[in-house]
Design an enzyme around this catalytic site. Structure first.
Site, PDB file in Angstrom:
ATOM      1  N   HIS A 244       0.847  -1.192   0.000  1.00  0.00           N
ATOM      2  CA  HIS A 244       0.000   0.000   0.000  1.00  0.00           C
ATOM      3  C   HIS A 244       0.879   1.236   0.000  1.00  0.00           C
ATOM      4  O   HIS A 244       1.939   1.241   0.616  1.00  0.00           O
ATOM      5  CB  HIS A 244      -0.915   0.021   1.235  1.00  0.00           C
ATOM      6  CG  HIS A 244      -2.070   0.947   1.069  1.00  0.00           C
ATOM      7  ND1 HIS A 244      -1.991   2.291   1.391  1.00  0.00           N
ATOM      8  CD2 HIS A 244      -3.311   0.735   0.579  1.00  0.00           C
ATOM      9  CE1 HIS A 244      -3.152   2.849   1.108  1.00  0.00           C
ATOM     10  NE2 HIS A 244      -3.973   1.942   0.617  1.00  0.00           N
TER      11      HIS A 244
ATOM     12  N   ASP B  50      -8.009  -5.483   0.098  1.00  0.00           N
ATOM     13  CA  ASP B  50      -8.487  -6.342  -0.984  1.00  0.00           C
ATOM     14  C   ASP B  50      -8.059  -7.796  -0.841  1.00  0.00           C
ATOM     15  O   ASP B  50      -8.566  -8.656  -1.564  1.00  0.00           O
ATOM     16  CB  ASP B  50      -7.984  -5.800  -2.337  1.00  0.00           C
ATOM     17  CG  ASP B  50      -8.613  -4.461  -2.651  1.00  0.00           C
ATOM     18  OD1 ASP B  50      -9.824  -4.320  -2.442  1.00  0.00           O
ATOM     19  OD2 ASP B  50      -7.895  -3.546  -3.096  1.00  0.00           O
TER      20      ASP B  50
END
Ligand code: CMC
Length: 427
Positions: A304, A361
């Site tokens: 991320h 996710d």
């Protein structure tokens, strides 16, 4: 005395103001940099660039903190509903009891979409990706429901209309793509229950709305509701800054979310896990591939831009996989693969050194699969969840009297000036 940063350029020194956020985040205000020095800053991907001052969401990527309007996402996931969280994001505070009821009533009142919009849906090719359809339909909404934004009340109507209709449009596109009759929203159902019913009810097999799945969907959407200046939100703000209508800006947001490095990762993760299951390749081999310099393959659902530790949303999502699967008394082999993949990656120096952890996710697809959501609708589920964030960020921009048009600069590295050569003189 206010803190400043000193910049020394070509022997000259410049004082630049320092901006300190309410959580102690620090930034150097370079608004006047070019004017004063002739220099710009270069920051591809905007990893170090603050594009706005915002009061909506706080993230601390090092500590794994995510708060909406100051409230930790963990508390909201445990105690709130998606509708209440949407209100919080858009209005900056939790609704009163009266406001909560009036919001729910409005969401019901606005839940139908114009019948003519069904014709649009029906004419998309059967294999069209639902994100492409959603982005187009979002833009098309403007023709059916002109934007109301003259007063605060009118603007709120537009936000509620969008929140309600995105859910109807998503379920509608699923039904139509399956060649089935559209199921209409029901006023006796809550926001999430209504969505599940519109997706799965059919004249031959009535759908029983399971309160545990409704709760899981609330949590799923709360976890996706905002994430400060991510790719799709930045797209909404950038496109909106040109003073385009809200539907067009949101349509751009949906399009940006579609990408596999962003919201499309939830589809990519499940496809990766299915491929591992089908091909029988080992988890170690997959991790090895993800690390290889000469291979563009990445471990989807990992890494991320902001989080350099475990994504707080992924923690909740992982727990939810177990809860939902056990409630449904279902076994999903993909969950075992995902957990094994996480275990191997998190003990591998490549992932440790680069601070790569599961993101939201990584586990979300397993929850959606258990609910019966088809894979190509996964990113649409993300989009429905992200809408309150897009709306809140749009509103914050639109209410800022100094909302400047987004217009980054560049450093030109192309040819220097040269003369045009007529076609007849070229080989
Ligand atoms: N698998 C393998 N290596 C990775 C991964 C990954 N998933 N993610 C990052 N890296 C490596 C990358 O190769 C780079 O290595 P090096 O420094 O040797 O070049 C380093 O880690 C830093 O990566 P980056 O691409 O410079 O980092 P970024 O901040 O630009 O990208 C990201 C962030 C999310 C796009 C990236 O981690 C990625 O592609 N992850 C997989 C896709 C994914 O799961 N996306 C969903 C993000 S969360 C949902 C959302 O809010 O969008």
């Amino acid at each position: 005395m206010e803190e400043t940063a000193t910049l020394i350029l070509e022997g000259k020194s410049y004082e630049l103001p320092v901006v300190v956020g309410t959580e102690g985040e620090k930034g150097i205000d370079i608004t006047t940099l070019r004017q004063k020095t002739g220099y710009i800053t270069l920051d591809p991907g905007y990893g170090n660039t603050g594009s706005c001052i915002s009061e909506i969401t706080f993230m601390d990527g090092e500590k794994g903190i995510l708060r909406y309007r100051g409230i930790p996402v963990e508390q909201l996931a445990e105690k709130s509903t998606f509708v209440e969280t949407a209100f919080l994001l858009i209005n900056g505070r939790l609704p009163s009891q009266k406001e909560f009821i009036s919001t729910s009533v409005a969401l019901n009142d606005y839940s139908l979409v114009h019948e003519d919009m069904q014709i649009f849906f029906q004419n998309f090719p059967r294999r069209a990706h639902p994100m492409g359809i959603l982005s187009s339909m979002m833009n098309a909404l403007r023709s059916f429901y002109p934007e109301l934004d003259n007063t605060l009340e009118e603007a709120n109507k537009t936000y509620l209309r969008l929140l309600s209709k995105i859910r109807t449009m998503a379920a509608m596109s699923y039904k139509i793509s399956n060649g089935q009759k559209v199921v209409y929203p029901r006023p006796d159902f809550s926001y999430c229950a209504n969505f599940l019913n519109m997706m799965f009810d059919s004249p031959v097999k009535p759908y029983n709305v399971d309160p545990d799945l409704v709760q899981a969907l609330n949590v799923f959407w709360i976890l996706h509701a905002d994430h400060e200046q991510n790719c799709s939100t930045a797209a909404v703000r950038v496109v909106g800054s040109g003073r385009v209508n809200i539907y067009a800006a949101l349509s751009a947001g949906v399009a940006a979310l579609w990408g596999p490095l962003h919201g499309g990762a939830n589809q990519a993760v499940i496809e990766m896990l299915m491929e591992i299951e089908k091909s029988g390749v080992t988890v170690d081999e997959v991790v090895k591939r993800a690390k290889a310099k000469d291979d563009s393959f990445r471990l989807m659902g990992f890494g991320h831009r902001v989080y350099k530790t475990y994504d707080p949303r992924a923690k909740i999502m992982k727990k939810m996989c177990d809860t939902v699967l056990s409630k449904l008394k279902t076994y999903d082999p993909l969950l075992d693969i995902a957990k094994r993949l996480e275990e191997v990656a998190l003990t591998d120096s490549y992932f440790i050194d680069k601070n790569l952890y599961p993101n939201v996710d990584f586990y979300s697809g397993i929850v959606l699969r258990a609910m019966g959501i088809p894979i190509n609708m996964f990113t649409v589920m993300f989009a429905i969840g992200r809408l309150p964030g897009w709306l809140a960020q749009w509103k914050e921009g639109a209410e800022d009297p100094d909302w400047k048009i987004s217009r980054p600069r560049q450093i030109y590295m192309g040819e220097n000036v040269r003369d045009y050569i007529p076609l007849s003189e070229r080989k």
